[in-house]
Design a protein around this motif. Structure first.
Motif, PDB file in Angstrom:
ATOM      1  N   LEU A   1      42.847  77.025 -18.351  1.00  0.00           N
ATOM      2  CA  LEU A   1      42.116  76.785 -17.354  1.00  0.00           C
ATOM      3  C   LEU A   1      41.152  75.564 -16.990  1.00  0.00           C
ATOM      4  N   SER A   2      41.235  75.005 -19.208  1.00  0.00           N
ATOM      5  CA  SER A   2      39.932  73.364 -18.958  1.00  0.00           C
ATOM      6  C   SER A   2      41.062  72.367 -18.443  1.00  0.00           C
ATOM      7  N   PRO A   3      42.639  72.444 -18.251  1.00  0.00           N
ATOM      8  CA  PRO A   3      43.209  70.974 -17.515  1.00  0.00           C
ATOM      9  C   PRO A   3      42.726  70.911 -16.400  1.00  0.00           C
TER      10      PRO A   3
ATOM     11  N   GLY B   1      48.491  84.109 -17.703  1.00  0.00           N
ATOM     12  CA  GLY B   1      49.260  83.122 -17.482  1.00  0.00           C
ATOM     13  C   GLY B   1      50.260  81.448 -16.685  1.00  0.00           C
ATOM     14  N   ARG B   2      50.648  82.210 -15.832  1.00  0.00           N
ATOM     15  CA  ARG B   2      51.374  81.442 -14.693  1.00  0.00           C
ATOM     16  C   ARG B   2      50.792  81.258 -13.299  1.00  0.00           C
ATOM     17  N   PHE B   3      49.282  81.691 -13.608  1.00  0.00           N
ATOM     18  CA  PHE B   3      48.308  80.718 -12.608  1.00  0.00           C
ATOM     19  C   PHE B   3      47.248  79.180 -13.031  1.00  0.00           C
ATOM     20  N   GLY B   4      47.898  79.104 -14.347  1.00  0.00           N
ATOM     21  CA  GLY B   4      47.382  77.964 -15.369  1.00  0.00           C
ATOM     22  C   GLY B   4      46.423  76.954 -14.096  1.00  0.00           C
ATOM     23  N   ASP B   5      48.134  76.426 -13.165  1.00  0.00           N
ATOM     24  CA  ASP B   5      48.099  75.328 -11.799  1.00  0.00           C
ATOM     25  C   ASP B   5      47.548  75.308 -10.804  1.00  0.00           C
TER      26      ASP B   5
END
Length: 850
Positions: free
Chosen positions: A619-621, A577-581
């Motif tokens: 991940l869609s953002p 969850g920390r890898f979203g950006d």
């Protein structure tokens, strides 16, 4: 008493050696038959009453032994099927010294993809490991190097390629007779012949060496890229080895049906078309990198393997590990922006996965016969071997390592060598105890899990062998060459440590608080790391300070610990969850790979839908920000990031929004609009649209696939056929497996695609079980394809599946895939146990998500 040749582990006596073969072959392309005549120059170290040659399914005719002006005929010619040999027995002992042996024979093209075989319009050879004996009665072991002077008679109008340049072409009755320049001394597995309606690029020279790339006429426009790679990397390889290229020319040929990826025959390198031919305007970057890596791998073999050859197949890794490592090194020099070492890490992951099983094998293992040699072509030999060489180079330094390689090449030129010869050369050049380091890593199965705990500036390290099965333990140790990277008040620094013992304490250089520490800098070490909780939290908080390779390792190691029951899947999901950006495409690939496993195996029904929506939110953002259309002059990194996000959002999370975006683009692409889809999005988009596709789309792919000249596009459409989840279409695809629609080379990946289809899986698995003999028949008994068919069964999910796989392989053992069978069963049983253990934990974690 039984003759030694009755044993399939029989090895040729070294007292009789070939020095030169002078052979003429006549090929009947229509009847798929051949005849041959050859004279072998021999050296007998002692008198002998028999000469033993390798031969499979060859009918020997006239045989004459000549020495000292006398000629003798054998009293008997006895084939020995077990050892794939023929024994020529004489009435009286043959004298020691020089002699010649004349042999005439006939045979048929091989069914399947080895020996001399038909690949569509082309006749080609594939001899490694031990199939020269299907075309030539010969001394078919790597230690028996000799010169080869070949002539070939074929019907007129064919291109004929051999190891050497053509020195003479003449009309000979209805045939054209082509004579090749005599070769350097070569092992029999490196001899090659390709005949067919092939066209080549114009000849270009690198330091006097002519280079050409060949394909069928309709694919000639796809040869330029592979040709350019060869021209770019050949001088770099000559420079690395400090030795000129030895085999007079380089011909590269795309073969329409081919078992492996490529084969390093001296001067005549053969390739599966998808590993050589492409259009740079439409090829995804992954395809371009793969072709560059394979071409460089095969050219590296011209030195490591062809010039200096292993004595026997137990040292196959000497060839393959070196060529694997070398390919990444040289392509990285040529195209640094491709960041090839991150691709290497992805390849290495398969070796770490395999090597954590109890059924793994050492890099250097016992090989008793040619069949066992075939099983050595796996991730341990190639990727683990390459990773260990990289680790040793990192420890010794690039300069001393290269000097050691050059010494090894000079000392064993034109000859054979064993692993100790390499260690001695490296040790001498580097003045380091290379043998201690290398012997442990090459001779011992498995690898260590290094535990790292930080107290202030003191690092506590311990090691034990890592197994992916929970609770399994054993006492092996390794000398682990570690590079630590950490940040303190003085900035980021590196420190080298050789961890020899089960435990050690290291005082970190520098001063001040340690913000974070990674115990495998740049992921060059072949080991996994388990951090204590505070150290792991520091890494997660400072994730952006880590190199991409270190972020990949952090995810991969945590996932491995989950598999081994030493970490919780909830903690892994928190880390994910920390890898979203995350903006690095290679790190995103690793993340998507881990999440895809969870979506495919650990969740069902409502939980599966909930998990997909969580991935979409994560991940869609990133995808929305990038959009689907590439900007003019956009860097490759951005294109690859978009592709990873499309795979995640459209492929893994099954986003309806992504599907709605992909559908019209795929339709436009099929109508000939080259700008509809950026090339790196093609695979994910076609697969996504196929999954939800109708019969009209199925028919489109089915009709286009065989006519498509570009092999990567052809493969994309072929695999898309396995993805349709409409039950009737899934069943249609299953029927194609037993038809000519699927080439022999593609049967294993097609079967795996069908097993991965969620609506068609159960039906296809039933077909595989009830028609197992037909499934095996479709591989043409190619050992590599048989192994891959067995490995494909690892895609299955449940305990019931596991029991069915066990029963099937017990009732129908596959001798060519004993290792693959053990590894697949072990891996599948761990996957099933993991599913039973972790599914409730994933469900509980998902309930807590906003």
């Amino acid at each position: 008493m039984a003759h030694p040749t009755e044993d399939k582990n029989f090895r040729l006596p070294t007292s009789i050696r070939p020095r030169r073969y002078a052979a003429t072959l006549t090929l009947d392309m229509d009847a798929k038959r051949f005849s041959g005549q050859q004279t072998i120059d021999l050296e007998l170290a002692e008198p002998s009453q028999e000469i033993i040659l390798h031969a499979i399914a060859l009918q020997l005719g006239e045989v004459t032994f000549r020495a000292g002006g006398e000629q003798r005929k054998p009293a008997s010619i006895q084939p020995a099927a077990q050892s794939e040999t023929v024994v020529l027995r004489f009435d009286a002992p043959l004298p020691r010294g020089s002699a010649t042996l004349d042999v005439a024979w006939t045979g048929r093209f091989t069914e399947g993809l080895r020996g001399l075989y038909s690949a569509g319009k082309v006749a080609a050879t594939q001899f490694e490991a031990a199939d020269a004996r299907r075309l030539f009665p010969s001394f078919d072991e790597p230690a028996f190097k000799a010169k080869w002077a070949l002539s070939v008679r074929v019907p007129k109008g064919h291109t004929v390629l051999g190891n050497g340049p053509v020195v003479k072409e003449e009309q000979d009755g209805d045939h054209q007779k082509v004579t090749f320049q005599e070769t350097e001394v070569l092992s029999s597995y490196l001899i090659a012949l390709v005949v067919g309606p092939l066209v080549g690029t114009p000849e270009e020279r690198v330091g006097g060496v002519p280079v050409r790339t060949w394909a069928l006429p309709e694919k000639a426009h796809l040869t330029r890229f592979g040709q350019d790679v060869a021209l770019a990397v050949l001088p770099r390889l000559q420079d690395y080895f400090g030795l000129p290229y030895a085999f007079t020319k380089v011909d590269q040929v795309g073969i329409p049906d081919f078992e492996a990826g490529a084969m390093e025959n001296a001067g005549l390198i053969t390739y599966r078309e998808v590993a050589l031919l492409l259009d740079p305007a439409t090829a995804p970057l992954s395809v371009q990198k793969r072709v560059a890596e394979v071409v460089t791998h095969e050219l590296a073999h011209q030195w490591f393997g062809n010039w200096v050859t292993m004595v026997w197949w137990d040292d196959l890794w000497l060839n393959e590990a070196f060529a694997t490592w070398m390919a990444f090194k040289i392509v990285d020099q040529w195209r640094p922006e491709w960041r090839m070492w991150l691709d290497f890490d992805a390849h290495r992951a398969s070796a770490l996965h395999l090597d954590a099983l109890k059924s793994t094998h050492p890099i250097h293992g016992e090989v008793r016969n040619a069949g066992e040699a075939g099983e050595s072509f796996d991730a341990i030999t190639y990727e683990k071997g390459g990773a260990v060489l990289r680790m040793i180079e990192g420890f010794l330094g690039e300069g001393p390592f290269r000097e050691g390689i050059r010494q090894y090449m000079r000392k064993h030129a034109r000859a054979n060598a064993v692993k100790e010869d390499l260690w001695n050369a490296l040790g001498e050049a580097a003045k380091q105890p290379v043998e201690e380091l290398a012997t442990a890593w090459v001779g011992q199965s498995g690898f260590p899990l290094v535990s790292a705990r930080l107290e202030g500036r003191t690092l506590h390290l311990s090691q034990r062998r890592f197994y992916s099965e929970p609770g399994v333990q054993s006492g092996e140790k390794w000398p682990v060459p570690m590079v630590l990277r950490f940040e303190d008040g003085g900035g980021v620094r590196e420190q080298r440590v050789l961890l020899r013992d089960a435990q050690a304490t290291v005082t970190l250089e520098g001063s001040g608080d340690v913000k974070w520490l990674t115990a495998n800098a740049n992921s060059t070490g072949f080991y996994r790391v388990a951090y204590d909780k505070p150290s792991l939290e520091k890494l997660a908080t400072n994730i952006k300070a880590l190199a991409p390779s270190e972020r990949i390792s952090l995810l991969a190691d945590q996932w491995a610990l989950v598999r081994a029951g030493q970490a919780s899947v909830a903690d892994l999901l928190d880390l994910a969850g920390r890898f979203g950006d995350e903006e690095d495409d290679s790190v995103l690939d690793e993340l998507v790979g881990r999440l895809a496993y969870i979506e495919g195996r650990l969740v069902d029904g409502e939980e599966q839908e909930r998990f997909r929506r969580w991935v979409e939110r994560l991940l869609s953002p990133g995808l929305k920000k990038l959009g689907w259309q590439a900007a003019a002059g956009e860097p490759d990194r951005v294109k690859l990031r978009r592709a990873a996000l499309v795979r995640a959002v459209g492929g893994l999370a099954r986003s309806q929004e992504a599907l709605a975006e992909a559908r019209p683009r795929v339709a436009r692409m099929l109508d000939g609009d080259r700008d509809a889809l950026e090339p790196n999005l093609l695979d994910a988009s076609v697969a996504m649209v196929a999954r939800a596709g109708d019969s009209a789309l199925f028919d489109t792919f089915l009709q286009r696939m065989p006519k498509e000249p570009d092999p990567a596009t052809q493969r994309r459409y072929l695999m898309a056929l396995t993805a349709f989840e409409n039950p009737a279409l899934a069943e249609r695809a299953q029927g194609l497996f037993f038809s000519d629609t699927v080439k022999t080379q593609d049967v294993a990946s097609f079967a795996a695609g069908l097993l991965g289809n969620r609506t068609g899986r159960e039906k296809w698995w039933e077909v595989m079980r009830t028609r197992w003999k037909d499934v095996v028949l479709r591989t043409g008994s190619a050992p590599m394809l048989l192994r891959r068919i067995v490995e494909a069964m690892g895609i299955l999910r449940t305990r019931e599946h596991l029991e069915q796989v066990k029963a099937l392989l017990q009732a129908n053992p596959v001798p060519e895939a004993q290792q693959a069978t053990a590894q697949t069963l072990e891996r599948l049983s761990q996957d099933v146990a993991l599913r039973e253990r972790c599914a409730p934990e994933v469900a509980a974690w998902l309930k807590k998500q906003p």
